[in-house]
Design a protein around this motif. Structure first.
Motif, PDB file in Angstrom:
ATOM      1  N   GLU A 182      -3.470  47.363  28.199  1.00 33.52           N
ATOM      2  CA  GLU A 182      -2.629  49.190  28.249  1.00 33.52           C
ATOM      3  C   GLU A 182      -1.829  48.463  29.616  1.00 33.52           C
ATOM      4  O   GLU A 182      -0.722  48.827  29.653  1.00 33.52           O
ATOM      5  N   ARG A 183      -2.578  47.436  30.689  1.00 42.60           N
ATOM      6  CA  ARG A 183      -1.632  48.124  32.186  1.00 42.60           C
ATOM      7  C   ARG A 183      -0.524  46.911  31.903  1.00 42.60           C
ATOM      8  O   ARG A 183      -0.017  46.498  32.745  1.00 42.60           O
ATOM      9  N   ARG A 184      -1.077  45.917  30.942  1.00 39.59           N
ATOM     10  CA  ARG A 184       0.066  44.550  30.793  1.00 39.59           C
ATOM     11  C   ARG A 184      -0.005  43.482  32.209  1.00 39.59           C
ATOM     12  O   ARG A 184       0.748  42.960  32.881  1.00 39.59           O
ATOM     13  N   LEU A 185      -1.063  43.288  32.590  1.00 35.80           N
ATOM     14  CA  LEU A 185      -1.877  43.048  33.893  1.00 35.80           C
ATOM     15  C   LEU A 185      -1.999  41.343  34.086  1.00 35.80           C
ATOM     16  O   LEU A 185      -3.065  41.172  33.191  1.00 35.80           O
ATOM     17  N   THR A 186      -1.451  40.641  34.839  1.00 35.96           N
ATOM     18  CA  THR A 186      -1.352  39.249  34.660  1.00 35.96           C
ATOM     19  C   THR A 186      -3.231  39.120  35.883  1.00 35.96           C
ATOM     20  O   THR A 186      -3.443  39.355  36.540  1.00 35.96           O
ATOM     21  N   THR A 187      -3.377  39.072  34.820  1.00 36.90           N
ATOM     22  CA  THR A 187      -5.426  38.783  35.191  1.00 36.90           C
ATOM     23  C   THR A 187      -5.658  37.844  34.966  1.00 36.90           C
ATOM     24  O   THR A 187      -6.402  36.770  34.039  1.00 36.90           O
ATOM     25  N   LEU A 188      -6.381  37.256  36.317  1.00 39.50           N
ATOM     26  CA  LEU A 188      -7.775  36.308  36.134  1.00 39.50           C
ATOM     27  C   LEU A 188      -9.336  36.000  35.755  1.00 39.50           C
ATOM     28  O   LEU A 188      -9.562  37.119  36.963  1.00 39.50           O
ATOM     29  N   VAL A 189      -9.506  35.912  35.017  1.00 42.83           N
ATOM     30  CA  VAL A 189     -10.607  36.358  35.406  1.00 42.83           C
ATOM     31  C   VAL A 189     -11.984  34.975  35.274  1.00 42.83           C
ATOM     32  O   VAL A 189     -12.059  33.968  34.106  1.00 42.83           O
ATOM     33  N   ILE A 190     -13.085  35.362  36.441  1.00 44.54           N
ATOM     34  CA  ILE A 190     -14.049  33.625  36.097  1.00 44.54           C
ATOM     35  C   ILE A 190     -15.335  33.975  35.552  1.00 44.54           C
ATOM     36  O   ILE A 190     -15.805  35.063  35.732  1.00 44.54           O
ATOM     37  N   THR A 191     -15.510  33.063  35.125  1.00 43.56           N
ATOM     38  CA  THR A 191     -17.602  33.369  34.843  1.00 43.56           C
ATOM     39  C   THR A 191     -17.861  32.010  34.412  1.00 43.56           C
ATOM     40  O   THR A 191     -17.009  30.940  34.513  1.00 43.56           O
ATOM     41  N   HIS A 192     -19.064  31.902  34.011  1.00 47.83           N
ATOM     42  CA  HIS A 192     -19.927  30.679  33.842  1.00 47.83           C
ATOM     43  C   HIS A 192     -20.347  30.512  32.671  1.00 47.83           C
ATOM     44  O   HIS A 192     -20.631  30.113  32.082  1.00 47.83           O
ATOM     45  N   ASP A 193     -19.837  31.742  32.433  1.00 44.30           N
ATOM     46  CA  ASP A 193     -20.541  31.782  30.557  1.00 44.30           C
ATOM     47  C   ASP A 193     -19.725  31.399  29.339  1.00 44.30           C
ATOM     48  O   ASP A 193     -18.199  32.473  29.621  1.00 44.30           O
ATOM     49  N   ARG A 194     -20.088  30.415  28.303  1.00 39.66           N
ATOM     50  CA  ARG A 194     -18.768  30.141  27.788  1.00 39.66           C
ATOM     51  C   ARG A 194     -18.180  31.125  26.617  1.00 39.66           C
ATOM     52  O   ARG A 194     -17.041  31.436  26.119  1.00 39.66           O
TER      53      ARG A 194
END
Lengths: 337, 153
Positions: A182-194
């Motif tokens: 909705e916000r077209r927000l530049t986002t970086l999400v970290i995860t260890h789960d593929r």
């Protein structure tokens, strides 16, 4: 709207460098899931971009602003950490409004915008609640609302789902995806789960030992891995083999694309058959495959190249059985190099 | 160390050193002797309160745009307030109960417990009233630490 660009980052929080010349671009308005095993340096990257970790070398750009050297609180970045990190002495609303208070907004504006943020994460009537009584999932939502309230140029989330049970995890994942879209927000999400990375990201970046080794759409990482290490992380078995007309090489094939057929060209022994709920996971030892023309003998069971196959429970062979296997040519991916 | 060693051993050692250093019978010596007993408790409490959780909250504040001064005022200060209070009150309590070292090192400096204690012996009624005076700091300490425990960090 501004994209994130990290160029040749080297960061050593302790004695040894954790990031070693890492480069990563997250285009403006897009979501990238950063995935990697524990200890690959994912959180260090996040902290370095947020300004919480000192850079030894490299540059961080957000749009046309160069961030390295800028104080953390002036970077216009919001971080949602692994734990919610709410202030226990404030109400939910005051926690959400903290970035607005930092910006010196008047009280009335803080109230309405915090309320709006809370409604966005589905906690509309929680404004006056104390933080202490909230469940883990609710606290993490409050943390997301707080990050959104900062109206950042870049949103970073560090394993936001890891502390939640599977159902709430799914809810929060949807929430993050919806808000980001909705916000077209530049986002970086970290995860260890593929799997989580594939569900979250339009694009997935795999980080191994302090570097980004492949950054692509999720399907590419699962089906067309760029190296054996990538294939291993995404659970794609790799077999040596020889393609007709193209010479020997190393091939990757997804476990769900391996077909069992009694007249299959390859013979294999089932080493292990594990029922996982959705399918049976077979570990197969191939016989004679991948060996050169001078050695066509059958390697002893368990010593040949191994393959993984997922089959429907009804058709699953037992451990110890010998079966025929077909690897459909259009599903085989030849690893470069 | 003073936490593990019996108070009389600490007191005797301190008295000997203070005589050599010329600190005996002085206010500075008395304060030092009390600090020796109080510091370990206070340090233990403060270490717990200033741990990784606080730096986590401070990092959160930094990334959300709080300037260093506002961070100190809105995040750090309220977060460690209860811990500081508990450390303060417990420190006072330990110091309050330093009967032996006050007597050994203080050289007759009039400390409340020293002055009051002789009254306990002769008259049970006075003793009863005084016991309330003695229990008051302990009660206060209990209240403050209970509050600190409700907002743990």
């Amino acid at each position: 709207m501004s994209g994130l660009a990290c160029r040749e980052l080297t960061v050593s929080p302790g004695a040894d460098p954790v990031l070693r010349g890492l480069s990563l671009e997250v285009p403006a308005g897009s979501l990238t899931a950063l995935v990697g095993p524990s200890g690959a340096g994912k959180t260090t990257l996040l902290r370095a971009v947020a300004g919480l970790e000192r850079l030894d070398a490299g540059e961080v750009w957000l749009g046309d602003r160069r961030l390295d050297g800028v104080a953390p609180h002036r970077r216009r970045i919001a971080v949602v950490f692994q734990e919610p990190r709410l202030l226990p002495h404030l109400s939910v609303e005051d926690n959400v409004a903290l970035p607005l208070r930092a910006a010196g907004r008047p009280r009335e504006e803080r109230r309405t915008r915090a309320q709006g943020g809370l409604e966005e994460v589905g906690l509309g009537d929680f404004a006056d609640r104390r933080v202490r009584g909230l469940s883990g999932g609710e606290q993490q939502r409050v943390a997301v609302a707080r990050a959104l309230c900062a109206e950042p140029d870049l949103l970073m989330l560090d394993e936001p789902l890891v502390a939640l049970d599977p159902n709430r995890r799914e809810d929060l994942r949807r929430l993050i995806a919806r808000v980001q879209a909705e916000r077209r927000l530049t986002t970086l999400v970290i995860t260890h789960d593929r799997a989580e990375a594939a569900e979250l990201g339009e694009r997935v970046a795999l980080m191994l030992e302090g570097r980004i080794v492949q950054h692509d759409e999720p399907r590419a990482l699962f089906e067309r891995p760029g190296s054996e290490a990538v294939a291993r992380f995404f659970g794609v078995p790799v077999v040596p083999g020889e393609a007709v007309g193209a010479g020997p090489g190393t091939f990757a094939i997804r476990p769900e694309h391996v077909e069992l057929a009694s007249d299959g060209p390859l013979r294999a022994t089932v080493l292990e058959a594990v029922y996982t709920g959705a399918h049976v996971r077979l570990t197969l030892a191939l016989e004679g495959a991948g060996t050169g023309p001078e050695d066509r003998g059958t390697p002893p069971a368990g010593r040949g190249p191994k393959l993984e196959a997922w089959v429907a429970p009804a058709r699953a062979p037992r451990a110890g059985e010998r079966i025929g296997v077909t690897l459909p040519a259009e599903r085989l991916w030849r690893l470069p190099g | 160390m003073p936490l593990l060693v019996p108070p009389y051993a600490t007191g005797a050692g301190l008295a000997e050193w203070f005589i050599r250093l010329g600190l005996i019978d002085s206010l500075a010596g008395l304060v030092l002797a009390h600090l020796t007993a109080v510091a370990p408790y206070v340090v233990l409490i403060l270490v717990a309160g200033f741990g990784p959780k606080l730096s986590g909250l401070e990092d959160m504040g930094r990334s959300l745009g709080l300037s260093p001064f506002r961070r100190l005022w809105w995040v750090t200060h309220p977060s460690v307030g209860p811990t500081l209070g508990a450390a303060l009150v417990l420190g006072f309590l330990i110091s309050w109960s330093q009967y032996g070292s006050s007597l050994a090192v203080g050289g007759g400096t009039p400390m409340a417990p020293l002055v009051l204690l002789p009254f306990v012996r002769p008259d049970p009624q006075v003793a009863a009233a005084l016991s309330l005076v003695y229990v008051l700091p302990a009660l206060l300490a209990l209240l403050v630490t209970a509050r600190a425990a409700r907002s743990p960090l």
